[in-house]
Every structure is written in C-alpha cells, then in structure tokens.
Design an enzyme around this catalytic site. Structure first.
Site, mmCIF file in Angstrom:
data_model
loop_
_atom_site.group_PDB
_atom_site.id
_atom_site.type_symbol
_atom_site.label_atom_id
_atom_site.label_comp_id
_atom_site.label_asym_id
_atom_site.label_seq_id
_atom_site.Cartn_x
_atom_site.Cartn_y
_atom_site.Cartn_z
ATOM 1 N N LYS A 151 -3.440 -12.093 -8.809
ATOM 2 C CA LYS A 151 -5.769 -12.549 -8.162
ATOM 3 C C LYS A 151 -6.912 -11.282 -8.167
ATOM 4 O O LYS A 151 -6.254 -11.191 -8.910
ATOM 5 C CB LYS A 151 -5.603 -12.321 -6.406
ATOM 6 C CG LYS A 151 -5.201 -11.018 -6.293
ATOM 7 C CD LYS A 151 -5.380 -11.191 -4.266
ATOM 8 C CE LYS A 151 -5.460 -9.885 -4.024
ATOM 9 N NZ LYS A 151 -5.962 -8.808 -3.002
ATOM 10 N N LYS B 110 0.444 -1.670 0.155
ATOM 11 C CA LYS B 110 0.102 -0.179 0.122
ATOM 12 C C LYS B 110 1.052 0.622 -0.492
ATOM 13 O O LYS B 110 0.491 1.812 -0.216
ATOM 14 C CB LYS B 110 -1.004 0.241 1.344
ATOM 15 C CG LYS B 110 -1.676 -0.738 0.839
ATOM 16 C CD LYS B 110 -2.921 0.183 0.565
ATOM 17 C CE LYS B 110 -4.650 -1.269 -0.024
ATOM 18 N NZ LYS B 110 -5.089 -2.281 -0.132
ATOM 19 N N LYS C 130 -10.293 -5.534 -6.917
ATOM 20 C CA LYS C 130 -11.432 -4.432 -7.579
ATOM 21 C C LYS C 130 -10.528 -3.828 -8.402
ATOM 22 O O LYS C 130 -10.696 -3.429 -8.808
ATOM 23 C CB LYS C 130 -11.946 -4.255 -5.664
ATOM 24 C CG LYS C 130 -12.757 -4.766 -5.394
ATOM 25 C CD LYS C 130 -13.673 -4.299 -3.887
ATOM 26 C CE LYS C 130 -13.004 -5.225 -3.332
ATOM 27 N NZ LYS C 130 -13.873 -5.223 -2.054
#
Ligand code: TYM
Length: 327
Positions: free
Chosen positions: A194, A111, A197
């Site tokens: 994976k 992040k 979103k």
C-alpha cells in the site's frame, strides 16, 4: 443523526492513500451525519517524535484536512490531545483488554519488528486508544482504509465486551466505512503493497507537479504483456488501480484495452496518470498554501472543535463512570 468518527496520525503530509482511504468518504458524510474528524497526536507518540515537531505536524495536517474540503462549520475537527476524556475511557477499556489479543494484532507485531528497541506499552494498547477515540462519541461509522480493519474489529470487540460485562446496551458497534462496497487500499507505485508515509512510495497532496510526475514516471512496471488478455502482475495492476481512482472511466478503458491487445506503452500510461493526479491535487495544494498562512483561522478551528468534541466526550464519560459504578 448517525455519528461518524475518523482520525489520522500527524506523522507527515497527507497522501493519496489517506485521501481515498478515509477523507473522501468523510467529505460526503459531513453533510448528512454528525461528524468528528480528529488528529491523533497521542497515537503518534509511539514512535517518540521530537517535541518541536509535534505542533508543526499537527498544524500541517490540519491545514491539509481543511484544504481537502472538510468543513469546520459542518464537522467537528479537533486535536486528540485537546480532549482528555478519551484518556479516561482508554483506561477503562484497557481494564478489559487482554495481553494475548493485543499481542496478536498484526500492526503490533509489525511495529515490534520495525522498532525492536522501542516496543512500548502504547504500541501494545494502540487498538484500545483507537477504540476510545471512536466510542468516545458513540460512533456507528468510521471511514478508514483497509489497513485499519483489524483495529476496527478490536474496537467492535471492546464495545461488545463493555456492554456484556455491565449488562448494558451503551456502545454501538462501529462499522468501517468506505465509499465502495469494499475497503479501499491505495497501492504504492514501487511494485507492491500500500501507499504509506513510511514506505517512501507516497504521492502527497502537497507535492508539486514536477515531483508527482517524477514519482509516477519512476513507478515499477515490467516488460509488457506477452499475450492478449493476460493477468496483470501486481506492479502493473497497481498503476491501473491508481488510474481507476484518479482518471475517467474512458481513460481507464483506453489503457486497459491497449494492455489486453499487447499494444500498451507504459510511458504513455504514466504520463496520463501523472497528469490526472496533478489535476486532482493542484487545487488542493493551492488551498493548503493559503490555509497554512492563516494562523488565526487554524487556531479558531481547533479551539471551537475542541469545545464541541469535549461536550460529546464529557457526556459519554459521565455515563460510563455511572455504569462502571463510580457514583
Ligand atoms: P493513519 O494515520 O495511518 O492513516 C489515516 C487514514 O488513511 C488511511 N490510509 C489508507 N487507505 C487506503 N490506502 C492506503 N494506502 C492508505 N494509507 C492510509 C488509513 O486506513 C486511515 O483511515 N490508527 C489510525 C488513526 C486513528 C483512527 C482512530 C482512525 C486513530 N484513532 C479512530 C479512525 C478512528 C491510523 O494510524 O491512521
């Protein structure tokens, strides 16, 4: 009865990764376990969403949860920010969470790379808030996908540490739970990684058949196997993983056989995969539309959920205060 907790951030619609990674196992357990399923709206603040979007996103996810079959009569469904006791537990856990270990988590590092201008303390202490969510109800099982394994390890570590520091046997160590023996990772159809979103590779439960078909037909493949029984490269393996998840064993074996004999036509496989995804999502999509229109029902679900979740949370936090020495 064993307690189960699971959560999801309201940052977009639910996709097949969320469903098969976490929701599917929860659906089975709600009949036999004491289940809490919550919408992690505090967690979503790490990316500074616009205030206008918060309520809307929570409602969307709530309707989608319910449409999947999570039953508010059996499970407690609530919104994280309706249960402020979690914040008190988060504070206590943060006192025993160390900068080094928080900085080392992969999700924090990822992040921090993704949003270099917004490396906030909430991002750093994301695993402590997640541990608080779980320990708040003294959960022993947590349905999550593979991507949450490190956060789960931290939750166990914080539970153990609390017990050790205060010489108690208060928090159970929560285990990740998936339907199979190993944690589930639903792949994206863009070649690697994976389904997510933010990856732009997700098939959503609310997608209409046309959108689903378009996404599947665009999935990355290769020139096809060059010799019999060759190992599938990742993009192709990913298509087969999806097939294994949504199609019948017969269909899977049929295409696997064609691949192994070099007779596969990816167009046919994709067509079948799109069809099978649509038959799986169509009834859920229909229920999403129905439930979204029933504002009173949604209000009642979260109101009653908050009440039930708070009962359990108040009990845990009162005990934690006593253990820590606030008497
Ligand atoms: P979130 O919102 O990213 O995802 C919700 C759940 O969906 C699973 N998932 C997947 N599983 C398999 N394959 C995929 N491609 C895939 N994509 C998503 C996630 O593993 C997760 O189980 N930190 C959590 C939210 C959270 C939470 C908690 C979960 C906050 N507190 C306490 C459990 C217990 C998260 O960001 O999930």
């Amino acid at each position: 009865m064993e307690t189960v907790v699971s959560g999801i951030r309201p940052t977009g619609n639910l996709h097949l990764g969320n469903y098969f990674g976490a929701i599917r196992s929860f659906l089975d357990m709600q009949h036999s376990h004491n289940c809490y399923f919550f919408i992690a709206d505090w967690h979503s603040l790490t990316t500074h969403p616009h205030p206008d979007n918060i309520v809307r996103n929570v409602r969307t996810i709530l309707a989608e949860y319910l449409a999947c079959g999570i039953d508010p009569e059996k499970a407690t469904i609530y919104v994280q920010s309706d249960v402020p006791e979690a914040l008190e537990l988060y504070l206590y856990l943060n006192m025993n969470a160390y900068l080094g270990e928080l900085e080392r988590t992969t999700s924090f590092k990822e992040k921090a790379r993704q949003q270099p201008d917004n490396v906030n303390a909430g991002l750093l202490t994301y695993p402590t808030l997640m541990a608080a969510d779980i320990l708040l109800h003294k959960a022993v099982k947590v349905p999550v996908g593979k991507d949450q394994e490190q956060n789960m390890e931290m939750a166990r570590k914080f539970a153990r540490r609390f017990n050790t520091i205060y010489g108690v046997d208060f928090f159970p160590e929560p285990a990740s739970f998936s339907l199979g023996a190993t944690a589930v990772k639903v792949p994206g159809l863009d070649g690697s990684g994976k389904m997510g979103k933010s990856e732009g590779n997700a098939i959503y439960l609310a997608d209409d058949p046309k959108a689903i078909s378009k996404k599947v037909m665009k999935a990355v493949t290769d020139a096809g196997p060059q010799e019999p029984n060759s190992i599938k490269p990742e993009p192709v393996e990913n298509l087969f993983s999806m097939l294994r998840i949504v199609s019948s064993e017969e269909v899977y074996n049929h295409f696997d056989g064609l691949y192994n004999s070099c007779a596969i036509r990816y167009g046919d496989l994709k067509k079948q995969l799109a069809e099978d995804i649509v038959s799986f999502t169509a009834p859920i999509r229909e229920r999403i539309l129905e439930i979204q229109a029933d504002e009173d029902y949604l209000d009642r679900v979260v109101r009653e959920g908050a009440e039930r979740a708070r009962e359990s949370a108040v009990r845990t936090v009162a005990e934690v205060r006593r253990i820590i020495g606030f008497r």
